[in-house]
Write a protein that holds these residues in place. Sequence first.
Motif, PDB file in Angstrom:
ATOM      1  N   THR A  43      -3.456  16.113 -11.827  1.00 37.65           N
ATOM      2  CA  THR A  43      -2.885  16.631 -13.067  1.00 37.65           C
ATOM      3  C   THR A  43      -2.018  17.852 -12.783  1.00 37.65           C
ATOM      4  O   THR A  43      -0.904  17.967 -13.318  1.00 37.65           O
ATOM      5  N   GLU A  45       7.657  23.869  -9.486  1.00 37.75           N
ATOM      6  CA  GLU A  45       7.193  23.522  -8.132  1.00 37.75           C
ATOM      7  C   GLU A  45       7.597  24.574  -7.103  1.00 37.75           C
ATOM      8  O   GLU A  45       6.929  24.728  -6.091  1.00 37.75           O
ATOM      9  N   GLU A  61      -4.028  20.633 -18.633  1.00 41.71           N
ATOM     10  CA  GLU A  61      -2.711  20.995 -19.167  1.00 41.71           C
ATOM     11  C   GLU A  61      -2.824  22.164 -20.146  1.00 41.71           C
ATOM     12  O   GLU A  61      -1.988  23.070 -20.122  1.00 41.71           O
ATOM     13  N   LYS A  69      -0.445  18.505 -10.047  1.00 39.01           N
ATOM     14  CA  LYS A  69       0.783  18.040  -9.386  1.00 39.01           C
ATOM     15  C   LYS A  69       1.813  17.602 -10.424  1.00 39.01           C
ATOM     16  O   LYS A  69       2.993  17.955 -10.336  1.00 39.01           O
ATOM     17  N   SER A  70       1.374  16.815 -11.393  1.00 36.69           N
ATOM     18  CA  SER A  70       2.334  16.332 -12.395  1.00 36.69           C
ATOM     19  C   SER A  70       2.802  17.468 -13.309  1.00 36.69           C
ATOM     20  O   SER A  70       3.959  17.493 -13.738  1.00 36.69           O
ATOM     21  N   LEU A  71       1.931  18.444 -13.570  1.00 39.16           N
ATOM     22  CA  LEU A  71       2.328  19.571 -14.426  1.00 39.16           C
ATOM     23  C   LEU A  71       3.372  20.446 -13.740  1.00 39.16           C
ATOM     24  O   LEU A  71       4.292  20.957 -14.402  1.00 39.16           O
ATOM     25  N   LYS A  96       5.647  19.477 -11.796  1.00 40.36           N
ATOM     26  CA  LYS A  96       6.923  18.776 -11.975  1.00 40.36           C
ATOM     27  C   LYS A  96       7.392  18.878 -13.419  1.00 40.36           C
ATOM     28  O   LYS A  96       8.542  19.231 -13.698  1.00 40.36           O
ATOM     29  N   LYS A  97       6.478  18.563 -14.347  1.00 41.18           N
ATOM     30  CA  LYS A  97       6.837  18.526 -15.770  1.00 41.18           C
ATOM     31  C   LYS A  97       7.421  19.857 -16.245  1.00 41.18           C
ATOM     32  O   LYS A  97       8.375  19.882 -17.021  1.00 41.18           O
ATOM     33  N   TYR A  98       6.827  20.965 -15.789  1.00 41.93           N
ATOM     34  CA  TYR A  98       7.277  22.284 -16.240  1.00 41.93           C
ATOM     35  C   TYR A  98       8.250  22.929 -15.261  1.00 41.93           C
ATOM     36  O   TYR A  98       8.602  24.097 -15.409  1.00 41.93           O
ATOM     37  N   ASN A  99       8.646  22.143 -14.261  1.00 36.90           N
ATOM     38  CA  ASN A  99       9.679  22.575 -13.315  1.00 36.90           C
ATOM     39  C   ASN A  99       9.344  23.906 -12.641  1.00 36.90           C
ATOM     40  O   ASN A  99      10.178  24.823 -12.592  1.00 36.90           O
TER      41      ASN A  99
END
Length: 99
Positions: A22, A33, A87, A24-26, A28-31
């Motif tokens: 989760t 990284e 999240e 990892k995807s967050l 990316k989602k919130y830019n």
Amino acid sequence: MIIKVCVGSSCHLKGSYDVVETFKSLLKKYNVEDKIELQASFCLGNCLQGVSVAVEDFGDAQVQESEQVKRTDQGLLLSYMNGQNTEKVFVDTILPLLK
Ligand code: FES
């Protein structure tokens, strides 16, 4: 900033894999990284309240503590993390520390 997800045996059994995925995807989602480094950690000494996550290296930003969010000498210790609440904690507690 560094986010360390505990992958010790107790947290592993409680779902640390879901928390890692989760996060990892967050990122990316919130830019973010390039601003947050995600790491796995050995036992954080908080097994009964796992999945445990440590947040470090964010300066002296103010943090609202709660049952789930505690200040430590190193930064923050997050308790009771799982795939469903990650999240909300990320948006409410971690993202504001970047500002
Ligand atoms: S195994 Fe995660 S805090 Fe101990």
